[in-house]
Design an enzyme around this catalytic site. Sequence first.
Site, PDB file in Angstrom:
ATOM      1  CB  SER A  87      -0.920  -0.006   1.222  1.00  0.00           C
ATOM      2  OG  SER A  87      -0.147  -0.107   2.390  1.00  0.00           O
ATOM      3  N   GLY A 101       2.009   3.059  -2.172  1.00  0.00           N
ATOM      4  CA  GLY A 101       3.004   3.175  -3.230  1.00  0.00           C
ATOM      5  C   GLY A 101       4.276   2.371  -3.014  1.00  0.00           C
ATOM      6  CD  GLU A 142      -7.631   3.828  -3.273  1.00  0.00           C
ATOM      7  OE1 GLU A 142      -6.823   3.949  -4.210  1.00  0.00           O
ATOM      8  OE2 GLU A 142      -7.319   3.395  -2.151  1.00  0.00           O
ATOM      9  CD  GLU A 186      -5.912   0.075  -3.757  1.00  0.00           C
ATOM     10  OE1 GLU A 186      -5.491  -1.083  -3.654  1.00  0.00           O
ATOM     11  OE2 GLU A 186      -5.254   1.059  -3.393  1.00  0.00           O
ATOM     12  CG  ASP A 218      -4.346   7.717   2.653  1.00  0.00           C
ATOM     13  OD1 ASP A 218      -5.254   7.627   1.788  1.00  0.00           O
ATOM     14  OD2 ASP A 218      -3.177   7.331   2.444  1.00  0.00           O
ATOM     15  CB  THR A 219      -7.998  10.566   0.089  1.00  0.00           C
ATOM     16  OG1 THR A 219      -9.046   9.597   0.070  1.00  0.00           O
ATOM     17  CG2 THR A 219      -6.802  10.029  -0.670  1.00  0.00           C
ATOM     18  NE  ARG A 225      -0.691  10.305   5.833  1.00  0.00           N
ATOM     19  CZ  ARG A 225      -1.109   9.324   5.025  1.00  0.00           C
ATOM     20  NH1 ARG A 225      -0.994   9.405   3.730  1.00  0.00           N
ATOM     21  NH2 ARG A 225      -1.668   8.248   5.512  1.00  0.00           N
TER      22      ARG A 225
END
Length: 393
Positions: free
Chosen positions: A160, A162, A267, A279, A286-287, A364
């Site tokens: 996940s 990336g 998504e 997905e 998170d978004t 993050r």
Amino acid sequence: MVTIGTPFSPTAKKVVLCGSGELGKEFTIELQRYGVEVIALDKYPNAPAMQVADRSYVLPMLDGKQLREIIEKEKPDYIVPEIEAIATATLVELEKEGYHVIPTAKAVSLTMNREGIRRLAAEELGIQTSNYRFAATEEEFKAAIQEIGIPCVVKPIMSSSGHGQSTIRKPEQIAQAWQEAQHGGRAGGGKVIVEGFVDFDYEITLLTVRHSLGTSFLEPVGHIQIDGDYRESWQPQAMAPAALQKAQEIAQKVTDALGGRGIFGVELFIKGDEVIFSEVSPRPHDTGMVTMISQDLSQFALHARAVLGLPIPNIAFHGPSASRAIVVEGNSTKVAFGNVDEALLEPNTQIRLFGKPEVSGHRRMAVVLARAESTDAARAKTLRATNKLTISL
Ligand code: AMP
């Protein structure tokens, strides 16, 4: 009838949270508002959600034996996964034994692995996705690229944010993409998915909540990813009515198939009126952090309400909003944010500092939120606030 008792007493409603990041932290706070007793788990001490939970345990999250020991000791009403990499086989067993896994053990198992959810969506539910092939060896990988064609996107099936993901734009990049996928995934190499590159106009997360009264959709969240990791999101993403309707139909189909109660981040890629499923996460996304400023009940509050079996008759939307991730680069166990006062001078601006104990590489660590008259203005506001912040390692 839903009854909620007193924490630390025999009537307590108890939640074991598997994964204790920033999303789990906000969710824990929302559960605490109902007087729920929260036990937070993660692989390292002082993880964000542990800082607000009632108790915590440190364990490798893929260790089913240790997970079972904790569940048998704590006997929670709900087991709520916050991350993908969990001992899902143990969750399946625990569910069979009568424990309540959110949303369902099947949903958690299928979405932990890109292959499970892709086959369910594309092959069982007939939903449009990018073209794809799975490959377990470098030979199969090369054959898969031949079939899919270039450009294509390569991802470890267990990954996940990336990690291990890359885009192949010319044949010289093939060998490198295989190496990256083998080293970047969660499970230390293995199978990958090769996806046809989707030249989308924009991408969204359609947050969808299954609760005691049915299914509700939040306003679509638009976002920008860099190297597969979210950097900015905004809500609402402007969409043609036909595309929005199609997006909701897909989200309904996928979340119905996964079942249970709770919030899902669906998504999707949008090209014209075409909607392509990418997905789904059966948990806050998170978004979706933008909902902490855009709605009266954030995705975390909605998740808490859904998990507890409470109704969600409406979701009040406050107006165009944006979120911007603060990604810190370097190595430190004492990161400090300066000028926080300056960053918060404009009206309708908020910040969340996650309190993560360490950064090594990039991580993050915080998010800036803003509301304004348009999503563009909200994004500009989060940028101004972010530029005021200083970060010392
Ligand atoms: P994922 O981890 O699958 O959510 O991928 C992370 C991000 O990479 C997505 O949000 C897209 O921005 C991009 N991406 C993933 N798959 C594709 C694809 N097949 N075509 C184009 N972009 C993609």
